[in-house]
Design a protein around this motif. Structure first.
Motif, PDB file in Angstrom:
ATOM      1  N   LEU A 523      45.764  38.918  44.335  1.00 21.68           N
ATOM      2  CA  LEU A 523      45.647  38.423  45.724  1.00 21.68           C
ATOM      3  C   LEU A 523      44.189  38.363  46.154  1.00 21.68           C
ATOM      4  O   LEU A 523      43.751  37.395  46.794  1.00 21.68           O
ATOM      5  CB  LEU A 523      46.434  39.323  46.688  1.00 21.68           C
ATOM      6  CG  LEU A 523      47.967  39.279  46.551  1.00 21.68           C
ATOM      7  CD1 LEU A 523      48.601  40.426  47.332  1.00 21.68           C
ATOM      8  CD2 LEU A 523      48.522  37.945  47.047  1.00 21.68           C
ATOM      9  N   LYS A 524      43.421  39.393  45.799  1.00 24.98           N
ATOM     10  CA  LYS A 524      42.034  39.456  46.255  1.00 24.98           C
ATOM     11  C   LYS A 524      41.142  38.415  45.564  1.00 24.98           C
ATOM     12  O   LYS A 524      40.086  38.053  46.086  1.00 24.98           O
ATOM     13  CB  LYS A 524      41.477  40.863  46.059  1.00 24.98           C
ATOM     14  CG  LYS A 524      42.013  41.818  47.130  1.00 24.98           C
ATOM     15  CD  LYS A 524      41.587  43.252  46.930  1.00 24.98           C
ATOM     16  CE  LYS A 524      42.140  44.119  48.069  1.00 24.98           C
ATOM     17  NZ  LYS A 524      41.936  45.554  47.807  1.00 24.98           N
ATOM     18  N   SER A 529      38.020  37.462  51.261  1.00 31.98           N
ATOM     19  CA  SER A 529      37.935  38.839  51.777  1.00 31.98           C
ATOM     20  C   SER A 529      37.212  38.915  53.122  1.00 31.98           C
ATOM     21  O   SER A 529      37.385  39.859  53.875  1.00 31.98           O
ATOM     22  CB  SER A 529      37.216  39.742  50.766  1.00 31.98           C
ATOM     23  OG  SER A 529      35.915  39.231  50.526  1.00 31.98           O
ATOM     24  N   GLU A 530      36.378  37.864  53.421  1.00 31.43           N
ATOM     25  CA  GLU A 530      35.669  37.896  54.713  1.00 31.43           C
ATOM     26  C   GLU A 530      36.602  37.569  55.877  1.00 31.43           C
ATOM     27  O   GLU A 530      36.252  37.769  57.034  1.00 31.43           O
ATOM     28  CB  GLU A 530      34.464  36.954  54.704  1.00 31.43           C
ATOM     29  CG  GLU A 530      34.769  35.471  54.688  1.00 31.43           C
ATOM     30  CD  GLU A 530      35.051  34.927  53.268  1.00 31.43           C
ATOM     31  OE1 GLU A 530      35.170  33.707  53.141  1.00 31.43           O
ATOM     32  OE2 GLU A 530      35.141  35.737  52.320  1.00 31.43           O
ATOM     33  N   VAL A 534      43.752  42.612  52.784  1.00 29.71           N
ATOM     34  CA  VAL A 534      45.084  42.604  52.169  1.00 29.71           C
ATOM     35  C   VAL A 534      45.638  44.019  52.147  1.00 29.71           C
ATOM     36  O   VAL A 534      44.960  44.964  51.728  1.00 29.71           O
ATOM     37  CB  VAL A 534      45.017  42.034  50.736  1.00 29.71           C
ATOM     38  CG1 VAL A 534      46.385  42.118  50.065  1.00 29.71           C
ATOM     39  CG2 VAL A 534      44.516  40.593  50.776  1.00 29.71           C
ATOM     40  N   GLN A 535      46.887  44.194  52.615  1.00 33.06           N
ATOM     41  CA  GLN A 535      47.537  45.503  52.494  1.00 33.06           C
ATOM     42  C   GLN A 535      48.963  45.291  51.992  1.00 33.06           C
ATOM     43  O   GLN A 535      49.707  44.469  52.513  1.00 33.06           O
ATOM     44  CB  GLN A 535      47.506  46.267  53.821  1.00 33.06           C
ATOM     45  CG  GLN A 535      48.139  45.572  55.005  1.00 33.06           C
ATOM     46  CD  GLN A 535      47.893  46.318  56.311  1.00 33.06           C
ATOM     47  OE1 GLN A 535      46.767  46.346  56.815  1.00 33.06           O
ATOM     48  NE2 GLN A 535      48.945  46.905  56.868  1.00 33.06           N
ATOM     49  N   LEU A 536      49.328  46.021  50.950  1.00 33.98           N
ATOM     50  CA  LEU A 536      50.664  45.931  50.357  1.00 33.98           C
ATOM     51  C   LEU A 536      51.582  46.907  51.065  1.00 33.98           C
ATOM     52  O   LEU A 536      51.235  48.084  51.245  1.00 33.98           O
ATOM     53  CB  LEU A 536      50.612  46.250  48.860  1.00 33.98           C
ATOM     54  CG  LEU A 536      49.632  45.415  48.018  1.00 33.98           C
ATOM     55  CD1 LEU A 536      49.726  45.806  46.546  1.00 33.98           C
ATOM     56  CD2 LEU A 536      49.879  43.931  48.188  1.00 33.98           C
ATOM     57  N   TYR A 578      41.530  39.476  60.140  1.00 31.49           N
ATOM     58  CA  TYR A 578      42.982  39.661  60.214  1.00 31.49           C
ATOM     59  C   TYR A 578      43.454  40.513  59.051  1.00 31.49           C
ATOM     60  O   TYR A 578      42.838  40.551  57.981  1.00 31.49           O
ATOM     61  CB  TYR A 578      43.698  38.304  60.167  1.00 31.49           C
ATOM     62  CG  TYR A 578      43.394  37.426  61.357  1.00 31.49           C
ATOM     63  CD1 TYR A 578      44.148  37.513  62.525  1.00 31.49           C
ATOM     64  CD2 TYR A 578      42.328  36.527  61.328  1.00 31.49           C
ATOM     65  CE1 TYR A 578      43.863  36.720  63.628  1.00 31.49           C
ATOM     66  CE2 TYR A 578      42.030  35.727  62.426  1.00 31.49           C
ATOM     67  CZ  TYR A 578      42.801  35.835  63.576  1.00 31.49           C
ATOM     68  OH  TYR A 578      42.516  35.070  64.665  1.00 31.49           O
ATOM     69  N   ASN A 579      44.569  41.192  59.259  1.00 27.05           N
ATOM     70  CA  ASN A 579      45.245  41.880  58.168  1.00 27.05           C
ATOM     71  C   ASN A 579      46.276  40.928  57.562  1.00 27.05           C
ATOM     72  O   ASN A 579      46.969  40.220  58.307  1.00 27.05           O
ATOM     73  CB  ASN A 579      45.992  43.122  58.677  1.00 27.05           C
ATOM     74  CG  ASN A 579      45.037  44.210  59.135  1.00 27.05           C
ATOM     75  OD1 ASN A 579      43.907  44.286  58.661  1.00 27.05           O
ATOM     76  ND2 ASN A 579      45.479  45.046  60.053  1.00 27.05           N
ATOM     77  N   LEU A 580      46.373  40.913  56.254  1.00 27.61           N
ATOM     78  CA  LEU A 580      47.451  40.177  55.589  1.00 27.61           C
ATOM     79  C   LEU A 580      48.386  41.210  54.967  1.00 27.61           C
ATOM     80  O   LEU A 580      48.037  41.879  53.990  1.00 27.61           O
ATOM     81  CB  LEU A 580      46.894  39.237  54.514  1.00 27.61           C
ATOM     82  CG  LEU A 580      47.964  38.483  53.718  1.00 27.61           C
ATOM     83  CD1 LEU A 580      48.731  37.523  54.619  1.00 27.61           C
ATOM     84  CD2 LEU A 580      47.362  37.725  52.538  1.00 27.61           C
ATOM     85  N   VAL A 581      49.546  41.370  55.567  1.00 28.92           N
ATOM     86  CA  VAL A 581      50.529  42.341  55.072  1.00 28.92           C
ATOM     87  C   VAL A 581      51.428  41.618  54.072  1.00 28.92           C
ATOM     88  O   VAL A 581      52.054  40.599  54.402  1.00 28.92           O
ATOM     89  CB  VAL A 581      51.374  42.903  56.244  1.00 28.92           C
ATOM     90  CG1 VAL A 581      52.355  43.949  55.733  1.00 28.92           C
ATOM     91  CG2 VAL A 581      50.479  43.494  57.325  1.00 28.92           C
ATOM     92  N   VAL A 582      51.452  42.102  52.849  1.00 23.76           N
ATOM     93  CA  VAL A 582      52.256  41.483  51.790  1.00 23.76           C
ATOM     94  C   VAL A 582      53.440  42.402  51.495  1.00 23.76           C
ATOM     95  O   VAL A 582      53.272  43.579  51.168  1.00 23.76           O
ATOM     96  CB  VAL A 582      51.407  41.240  50.526  1.00 23.76           C
ATOM     97  CG1 VAL A 582      52.259  40.654  49.405  1.00 23.76           C
ATOM     98  CG2 VAL A 582      50.232  40.316  50.860  1.00 23.76           C
TER      99      VAL A 582
END
Length: 636
Positions: A523-524, A529-530, A534-536, A578-582
């Motif tokens: 994902l990264k 990343s700017e 990303v948080q799983l 922003y946070n991207l929650v996966v």
């Protein structure tokens, strides 16, 4: 005839008066009419107590322009003056006031606007006139007097043949001040400053329909009936309303009286106010007035400076900041208090003890009225909430006493249109929305459409979601969090719903640690990343695979800064993060991980990310165009 010099040591006092008394010369008319009103009302008082053996009658003040002779006349039928009183009040008292004024304020007085405070009202005439005459006849049985002064310390005082009681002031208008010889300009000033003076003010005449004459009906030869024209009569044109609504008792007024007075105050306002508050207090200070709640907009700057401040029915200003609590400057209406000095600077007013008491009284009175409106007709109050909430929320933020009282009537609407008081909301959600750390989490949305999917996720858990969409909501929830015990507010799109209200039960991830590490690296590589952290997360398999959230603290600080606060946090120049929650339990995420080719993995990640961005309104311009094209290609 008496000739003499006004007892004054400053030879050039008149130029100083012209320069310093007011930056705005138009005030002279207010001052002279105020004096005429005082003389009339004093006569009424002396007549009532039997000290003046004269018939008070129905006196009026008349303003008359003689354009050809460049003269302006202000004529009253008040108590008048004897020659001795002219000598005392015009030549001595006023000028001792003038000297005191100049001595005290000669360096700083230019913008302070001080006259009446020093007994200088009459001498404001010399700002627009190079010669002033007074012709006056006292109510006492003494000869009339004629005083004249050409703007130097020399004056003349002689007898006059005036027979009617009262005073006429004649201003010989100076060169450059000819605007004050125009009917339109004088009418404008009379309407601005003297619209509600307690003595009728006549300015010319006007034609009206004769109330004694009923037009006859005329029948022509064909039997057709028509009314003959109304007969016109000429009457005095009285430009003021001497008995405005705020001078009456609330019990003597009906709803339509308040409505018609609102239209009198604001002829260009076509929308009716929502409700009014009648102020009426005589201890520990005197204050009367009527405040109106207009329909509010979310623009906090639009409504300012609408309340009109009067002293004994004389207009003072419509810039009431510092006198009225700031949150109420968005209201409209009238405040009248003899305890507010007529001619003093704003800084003096704001430091004045009486003014501070008036401000806190108005705050209390408004809070009590809102509480009674809420208690007496809650349904109507709820219907008006969106039109008044900005004032109430601003008051809760800026006035501690108002904040305490607002618990009784401040409302918290849900996205479904149910309205709760804070106590009702607390009792409704306490059992379901308390997290594992025993903190009550109040969920809210700012936009029902933009945050629809997040709202639905919260409702699926049985949670209530408030709709808080005013421009100062970030400030308000900071205040509520700091005053209510063990409570926090979270916007529904601030994180995945299970993270917003954390319970003890944790969902087990379908992926092992190695798989999670591989997914994270993958994902990264693709996701910038700017822009995204990303948080799983192991979530319900039915929840969305990719969810974009914005951290509550960062978003709130940006909002606070945007509405005039929080500069110390330095959020203004930070990029949008922003946070991207996966969701590691979603089958699409497993498919991304198990796909053999790098190219297909990247396409699935980009498509999923863009869908998540689309749901947040973050996909725009070229990126949106590319997404649509890519989506069509996938369908093919």
């Amino acid at each position: 005839m008496t000739k003499g010099s006004i007892n004054v040591s400053v030879e050039n006092i008149f130029p100083l008066i012209k320069k310093f008394l007011y930056s705005d010369h138009e005030i002279f008319l207010r001052e002279l009419i105020s004096n005429a009103t005082d003389a009339t009302l004093k006569l009424k008082h002396l007549s009532n107590i039997g000290e003046a053996k004269v018939e008070y009658g129905n006196p009026q003040i008349e303003i008359r322009i003689d354009k050809d002779a460049k003269k302006l006349h202000i004529i009253d039928q008040g108590l008048g003056m004897t020659a001795e009183e002219v000598e005392k009040y015009i030549n001595q008292v006023a000028f001792s006031g003038a000297e005191e004024f100049l001595d005290k304020y000669k360096d700083s007085a230019k913008d302070s606007g001080i006259i009446g405070h020093f007994g200088l009202g009459f001498y404001s005439a010399f700002m627009v006139a190079d010669k002033v005459e007074i012709i006056t006849k006292s109510f006492k049985d003494e000869p009339a007097a004629h005083w004249s002064c050409d703007g130097s310390p020399e004056f003349t005082l002689e007898a006059h043949d005036k027979t009617e009681r009262g005073t006429e002031i004649i201003l010989h208008i100076s060169e450059g001040e000819e605007e004050f010889l125009e009917d339109g300009r004088i009418r404008e000033l009379l309407t601005k400053y003297n619209k509600f003076m307690p003595v009728p003010i006549k300015f010319g005449t006007k034609e009206i329909n004769d109330p004694e004459h009923e037009p006859a009906t005329i029948t022509d030869k064909d039997g057709k009936e028509t009314k003959e024209p109304h007969r016109q009569i000429t009457v005095d044109d009285i430009i003021n309303n001497p008995n405005p609504a705020w001078t009456k008792q609330p019990t003597d007024l009906k709803d339509e009286d308040y409505s018609s007075f609102y239209r009198e105050l604001y002829p260009m306002q076509f929308e009716e106010p929502l409700f009014n508050i009648h102020l009426n207090v005589d201890y520990p200070f005197n204050l009367t007035g009527i405040l109106y709640f207009p329909k509010m907009t979310n623009d906090l700057n639009v409504q300012k400076d609408r309340i009109q401040l009067y002293q004994n029915q004389v207009f003072v200003t419509d810039n009431v900041e510092g006198i009225v609590p700031e949150f109420l400057t968005m209201l409209r209406g009238v405040i009248d208090s003899p305890d507010i000095p007529l001619n003093v600077s704003r800084s003096y007013l704001q430091a004045d003890g009486a003014v501070k008491k008036i401000s806190s009284y108005i705050t209390r009175k408004v809070a009590d009225k809102l509480k009674s409106l809420f208690n007496n007709n809650r349904e109507d109050f709820e219907a008006k909430w969106n039109d008044i909430k900005v004032v109430i929320e601003y008051g809760m933020l800026s006035e501690e006493k108002f904040f305490e009282k607002a618990d009784a009537f401040a409302l918290y609407p849900t996205v479904d249109g149910t309205y709760y008081t804070y106590e009702e909301l607390y009792n409704k959600i306490k059992a379901n929305q308390t997290d594992k750390d025993d903190k009550l989490v109040i969920l809210y949305a700012a936009d029902k459409d933009e945050q629809h999917s997040y709202i639905e996720s919260a409702k699926a858990k049985g949670y209530e979601v408030l709709l808080l969409d005013s421009p100062i909501v970030s400030h308000l929830i900071q205040k509520l969090e700091s005053t209510k015990e063990n409570v926090s507010f979270a916007r529904v799109d601030g994180d995945h719903i299970d993270n917003l209200i954390k319970k003890d039960d944790t969902t087990i991830s379908k992926l092992d640690e190695d798989q999670k590490k591989s997914l994270d690296e993958l994902l990264k590589e693709v996701i910038p990343s700017e822009k995204f952290m990303v948080q799983l997360e192991a979530m319900d398999s039915e929840a969305s695979p990719f969810i974009i959230t914005q951290p509550e603290f960062m978003r709130r600080m940006k909002e606070i800064q945007a509405t005039g606060g929080g500069g110390m946090f330095g959020m203004g120049n930070m990029p949008e993060m922003y946070n991207l929650v996966v969701n590691t339990n979603h089958e699409l995420v497993s498919e991304i991980l198990n796909t053999k080719t790098k190219k297909k993995q990247e396409r699935l990640i980009n498509q999923s990310l863009d869908l998540a961005r689309l749901s947040q309104g973050l996909l725009k311009g070229e990126e949106l165009t590319n997404f649509i094209k890519r989506s069509y290609d996938m369908i093919k």
